[in-house]
Design an enzyme around this catalytic site. Structure first.
Site, PDB file in Angstrom:
ATOM      1  N   ASP A  31       0.857  -1.191   0.000  1.00 20.21           N
ATOM      2  CA  ASP A  31       0.000   0.000   0.000  1.00 20.21           C
ATOM      3  C   ASP A  31       0.887   1.233   0.000  1.00 20.21           C
ATOM      4  O   ASP A  31       2.000   1.204   0.532  1.00 20.21           O
ATOM      5  CB  ASP A  31      -0.935   0.020   1.220  1.00 20.21           C
ATOM      6  N   THR A 122     -13.250  -2.739  -8.644  1.00 17.34           N
ATOM      7  CA  THR A 122     -14.333  -2.548  -9.605  1.00 17.34           C
ATOM      8  C   THR A 122     -13.885  -1.476 -10.590  1.00 17.34           C
ATOM      9  O   THR A 122     -13.710  -0.316 -10.211  1.00 17.34           O
ATOM     10  CB  THR A 122     -15.613  -2.121  -8.868  1.00 17.34           C
ATOM     11  N   GLU A 154     -18.925  -5.865   3.171  1.00 18.03           N
ATOM     12  CA  GLU A 154     -18.330  -5.479   4.443  1.00 18.03           C
ATOM     13  C   GLU A 154     -19.235  -5.976   5.553  1.00 18.03           C
ATOM     14  O   GLU A 154     -20.451  -5.987   5.424  1.00 18.03           O
ATOM     15  CB  GLU A 154     -18.188  -3.950   4.505  1.00 18.03           C
ATOM     16  N   ASN A 207     -24.197  -5.077  -9.065  1.00 20.61           N
ATOM     17  CA  ASN A 207     -24.451  -4.002  -8.102  1.00 20.61           C
ATOM     18  C   ASN A 207     -25.631  -3.145  -8.531  1.00 20.61           C
ATOM     19  O   ASN A 207     -26.443  -2.721  -7.705  1.00 20.61           O
ATOM     20  CB  ASN A 207     -23.196  -3.142  -7.922  1.00 20.61           C
ATOM     21  N   PHE A 248     -32.816  -7.982  -0.326  1.00 25.30           N
ATOM     22  CA  PHE A 248     -32.759  -6.602  -0.834  1.00 25.30           C
ATOM     23  C   PHE A 248     -34.136  -6.009  -1.086  1.00 25.30           C
ATOM     24  O   PHE A 248     -34.315  -5.185  -1.967  1.00 25.30           O
ATOM     25  CB  PHE A 248     -31.854  -6.516  -2.080  1.00 25.30           C
ATOM     26  N   GLY A 252     -36.263   1.427   3.313  1.00 28.17           N
ATOM     27  CA  GLY A 252     -35.519   2.169   4.325  1.00 28.17           C
ATOM     28  C   GLY A 252     -34.987   3.465   3.766  1.00 28.17           C
ATOM     29  O   GLY A 252     -35.529   4.006   2.803  1.00 28.17           O
ATOM     30  N   CYS A 259     -19.750   1.112  -2.561  1.00 25.39           N
ATOM     31  CA  CYS A 259     -19.923   0.428  -3.842  1.00 25.39           C
ATOM     32  C   CYS A 259     -21.171   0.856  -4.613  1.00 25.39           C
ATOM     33  O   CYS A 259     -21.051   1.408  -5.706  1.00 25.39           O
ATOM     34  CB  CYS A 259     -19.931  -1.082  -3.629  1.00 25.39           C
ATOM     35  N   LYS A 262     -21.461   4.601  -6.075  1.00 30.10           N
ATOM     36  CA  LYS A 262     -20.475   4.949  -7.117  1.00 30.10           C
ATOM     37  C   LYS A 262     -20.586   4.018  -8.325  1.00 30.10           C
ATOM     38  O   LYS A 262     -20.368   4.444  -9.452  1.00 30.10           O
ATOM     39  CB  LYS A 262     -19.059   4.949  -6.545  1.00 30.10           C
TER      40      LYS A 262
END
Ligand code: NAD
Length: 449
Positions: A31, A122, A154, A207, A248, A252, A259, A262
């Site tokens: 990194d 991605t 996550e 996505n 899904f 809410g 992710c 964007k």
């Protein structure tokens, strides 16, 4: 055992590196963030992800996992270079490729032995070809490119890596994809090998589809509010159809995170630039914004204005079990409330250190009860488990006025009303949708005079 390098040691890179090391490979994570690498070398973990600290510690101890800021050290004699750098949103909605470009150039500069470069970030459709071009022009060794989009979530990232629904590999060099497939063989997951661009598109399409499901149910929720139906039951009734499925379909305050926002935006941007008219994707984004605004409308209507009101926010992270604040609904909701003169108290079990860097004029609290103390309204933004088991009588007794906006439909409207709350769910008949803009209740509308 293979020698693997991972470029970019964030949520995806660190989990990928630790999990591949746990499968017996020798992994070096690289990194450019010196502080992050120093922390990892000292045994610290830069992110909150259940189980990650133990996994990293175990593999560092056995010598299979190490960290560096130096490419020449990190990709020396490696067989696979996984690229997991960030691809954040750019100003026009495109994926900002600054970091991916820098990574590709650094790999080309430092790779000294033949290796396969695996794009895990991605990346816009066509990036694999572009990276292959950089490596061919600037590199000194042969390096085929494979696209291997990541689908981990996550909060359950390790389990998602270890038990994936599928592994997607895209390459124009099939033997290269098959070699990467071997790395995943111990996971016994379905492996789909496609060409490069198709693999890149599978990630964006996946996505975008999940975001569409969320926006779909949020649109149904706002119709439910007007028509006197309960979206939770509607979703249950829909989800029992195996063609639809229950996942899904939770109405809410909308999707957030690093992710969906964007990636939907970047896909729409790519589509428009290639001459398509991505109207469904645009609607998905609009509905998501409206879902956040609906919280403000509910509070404004319930409290008769927000000036000098104190609002308690339960949950700041974009979803439970993470401290990730990227595109978290809480940030926009808090800013909008502050603009209307409200005072904010807030609590999150994991994300407060990251939230403190993003938010100003927020009183961060010890727990949900301190957040409730003196609040004119509470808004449940992130459905952490600890918010599902609140002592609601105690919460009620601590609040200045008992308005509760349940942005994740955790509680039952009738039970909350029985406890004395003025309760607003999302798309729930008893949630008071009819109060928005002071319109007549759905029941009145539907009952013939
Ligand atoms: P992140 O921001 O947590 O980590 C990216 C890391 O890359 C950072 O530590 C950064 O310092 C490092 N980096 C940047 N430029 C570099 C360079 N030139 N060389 C070496 N390191 C560099 O990002 P993330 O959330 O792990 O996401 C990485 C990619 O994976 C993104 O494209 C994202 O869309 C995708 N993805 C993320 C998730 C997720 O849940 N976070 C899930 C699936 C896919």
């Amino acid at each position: 055992m293979s020698a693997i390098s991972v470029v970019g040691t964030g949520y995806v890179g660190l989990v990928t590196g630790a999990c591949f090391a746990d499968l017996g490979n020798r992994v070096t994570c690289i990194d450019v963030d010196e502080a992050k690498i120093a922390l990892l070398r000292e045994g610290g973990i830069p992110i909150y992800e259940p189980g990650l600290e133990e996994l990293v510690e175990r593999n560092v101890r056995t010598g299979r996992l190490s960290f560096t800021t130096r490419y020449e050290e990190g990709i020396d004699e490696t067989e696979f270079v996984f690229v997991a750098v960030n691809t954040p949103p750019g100003p026009a909605g495109e994926a900002d490729m600054t970091y991916a470009r820098a990574a590709a150039h650094s790999i080309a500069e430092h790779l000294r032995s033949s290796a396969i470069v695996v794009n895990k970030s991605t990346m816009p459709i066509g990036t694999g070809d572009w990276v292959a071009g950089v490596l061919a022009r600037q590199g000194s060794v042969q390096a085929p490119v494979v696209s291997n989009p990541e689908f981990l979530r996550e909060g359950s990232a390790i389990a998602d890596f270890q038990r994936p629904d599928r592994v997607v590999l895209g390459a124009d060099d099939r033997p290269a994809a098959e070699r990467v497939a071997q790395l995943y063989a111990p996971l016994k997951a379905p492996i789909l090998i496609t060409d490069l661009r198709t693999a890149e598109m599978i990630k964006y399409a996946s996505n975008a589809f999940l975001a569409t499901k969320i926006s779909f149910i949020n649109e149904i929720a706002s119709i439910c509010e007007r028509m006197g139906a309960d979206v939770k039951e509607v979703a249950r009734g829909m989800g029992l159809d195996p063609r639809i499925g229950p996942a899904f379909l939770d109405a809410g305050v909308g999707y957030g995170g690093s992710c969906f926002p964007k990636d939907v935006q970047a896909l729409a941007h790519m589509a428009a630039l290639s001459g398509c008219h991505p109207q469904l994707l645009r609607a998905v984004m609009d509905i998501n914004r409206d879902a956040r605004l609906s919280v403000i409308l509910k509070l404004r209507s319930a409290l008769g204005g927000l000036e000098e009101r104190t609002i308690g926010i339960l949950g700041l992270a974009f979803k439970p079990n993470t401290d990730d604040m990227r595109e978290a609904a809480s940030v926009e909701i808090i800013h909008l409330l502050q603009q209307e003169g409200a005072h904010i108290r807030a609590y999150d079990p994991a994300a407060m250190p990251k939230a403190e860097a993003l938010l100003t004029r927020v009183r961060f609290c010890e727990d949900a009860y301190e957040t409730a103390r003196g609040s004119d309204a509470l808004v449940l933004v992130t459905e952490w488990n600890e918010f599902k088991r609140l002592d609601l009588r105690r919460i009620h007794s601590l609040m200045a006025s008992p308005t509760f906006v349940d942005g994740r439909n955790v509680y039952e409207p009738s039970e909350m009303a029985a406890l004395g709350f003025e309760y607003y769910g999302i798309g729930r008949a008893a949630g008071g949708g009819d109060l928005i803009n002071g319109e007549r209740s759905a029941q009145e509308i539907n009952t013939p005079a």
